[in-house]
Design a protein around this motif. Sequence first.
Motif, mmCIF file in Angstrom:
data_model
loop_
_atom_site.group_PDB
_atom_site.id
_atom_site.type_symbol
_atom_site.label_atom_id
_atom_site.label_comp_id
_atom_site.label_asym_id
_atom_site.label_seq_id
_atom_site.Cartn_x
_atom_site.Cartn_y
_atom_site.Cartn_z
ATOM 1 N N ALA A 222 0.850 -1.196 0.000
ATOM 2 C CA ALA A 222 0.000 0.000 0.000
ATOM 3 C C ALA A 222 0.877 1.236 0.000
ATOM 4 O O ALA A 222 1.328 1.699 1.047
ATOM 5 C CB ALA A 222 -0.929 -0.001 1.214
ATOM 6 N N GLY A 223 1.154 1.765 -1.191
ATOM 7 C CA GLY A 223 2.021 2.927 -1.295
ATOM 8 C C GLY A 223 2.220 3.341 -2.734
ATOM 9 O O GLY A 223 1.521 2.870 -3.642
ATOM 10 N N SER A 224 3.179 4.210 -2.956
ATOM 11 C CA SER A 224 3.460 4.721 -4.292
ATOM 12 C C SER A 224 4.093 3.645 -5.167
ATOM 13 O O SER A 224 4.810 2.767 -4.680
ATOM 14 C CB SER A 224 4.393 5.926 -4.210
ATOM 15 O OG SER A 224 3.754 7.027 -3.600
ATOM 16 N N LEU A 225 3.828 3.746 -6.455
ATOM 17 C CA LEU A 225 4.410 2.827 -7.430
ATOM 18 C C LEU A 225 5.356 3.622 -8.325
ATOM 19 O O LEU A 225 5.156 3.737 -9.534
ATOM 20 C CB LEU A 225 3.301 2.168 -8.260
ATOM 21 C CG LEU A 225 2.164 1.506 -7.472
ATOM 22 C CD1 LEU A 225 1.118 0.933 -8.417
ATOM 23 C CD2 LEU A 225 2.711 0.415 -6.558
ATOM 24 N N GLY A 226 6.376 4.186 -7.693
ATOM 25 C CA GLY A 226 7.305 5.053 -8.404
ATOM 26 C C GLY A 226 8.687 4.460 -8.534
ATOM 27 O O GLY A 226 8.961 3.338 -8.083
#
Length: 398
Positions: A222-226
């Motif tokens: 659960a977080g950014s996909l960067g």
Amino acid sequence: MRILVFYQYFGTTKGGWSTRIYEFTKRWVGKGHKVTVVTTPYYKSDIKSSQFYSKRIIDGIEVIIINTPDSNKNSLLKRSVFALIFSLVSVYFALTKAHDVVISSSGPMTTAIPGIASKVFRNKKFVFEIRDLWPKGGIELGMISNTSLIKFGLWFEKYCYKCADLVVACSIGMRQGVESVAPGTKTVVIPNSSDLALFGKRDGVPKGYPTFWQGEPLFIYAGSLGLMDDCRQFIEGIKTVAHLTFKVAIIGDGAQKEELIDLVRSYGLTDKVSFIGLLPKTEVVEWFGIACSSFVTFKNIAVLHTSSPNKMFDSFAAGVPIIQSTKGWIRELVYKYQCGINVDPEDPKSFGSAIRFILENPEKAMKYGENARFVAENLFDRNKLANLYLKEMCNLNP
């Protein structure tokens, strides 16, 4: 006390982004302080605007919105230009808005500009909050390569630290980074925090949960996909144990999302891995409520080992052990408190082994989860950290 905050990514739990500033300032307002936050729309937050300038009151917080929207899917040039416009416009509020203390929360580092203006021209106390070490992060990620820009960035970083009456670092590693650049800088560590009340809820099956997953152990990210998150690490790990019975929910959005979807498809993992998309934090809670473990990953470069990721604090608050790949303070924390499993960011098999361990040792995994909640309650309670932050600011204005 009147507190003025400059922060580009302000958002509440109705959005899908960090709520650090919202949660802290809401608590400060509750203690009788007057807080104004100057922000801009970020595509993952719930703050929107159809005008260049607008104002809202959110839970007693005065929120001024400058419509220079940001997204990590934009080019570096576009993001830099908009960040500079935001900061230059913000100088107006730094010079005209009544306040006793000003906080500039970085990144980007340009948010320091209005804080410095308040310090220099109005002699106000300046707090510089560091959530990432820039420009070092951009240099190590290869995002900044121009020699002149690097020199200017390093000079500006040091100047910001020296101007600040207090630097708030979000991790021990970040504090060490600040002190290596500007020795003698007054620095305090106030990490991102755990919302014990919000993530203590367990309300059953979350919205969007595939019915055919019922009964299978669930791992989540659960977080950014960067670029810096490097979610490829755990997908490579999943591939090594794809024959085992479990599912993975990836919650979030970012510049690397399509690349990750293609990777999952190429590995034949579409029946095991599902991309849920960007969700409000109030809904993310439901996914943590049924998870047996969560992934916390970052690209394997030194500066990112100092990170203070919200996805970890949320997992701890929910009592969910983490499988994490950083090599700094988080690795030491996990080892000390046995609240998850440390893995090698360069070795997919170590991720696979961690997944297998969680699946085959449910009692041990449950103990790790209890330890995670203990860490959230005793080290990262949002109420306690909000009070510590407030105390440090009050000490600047005795």
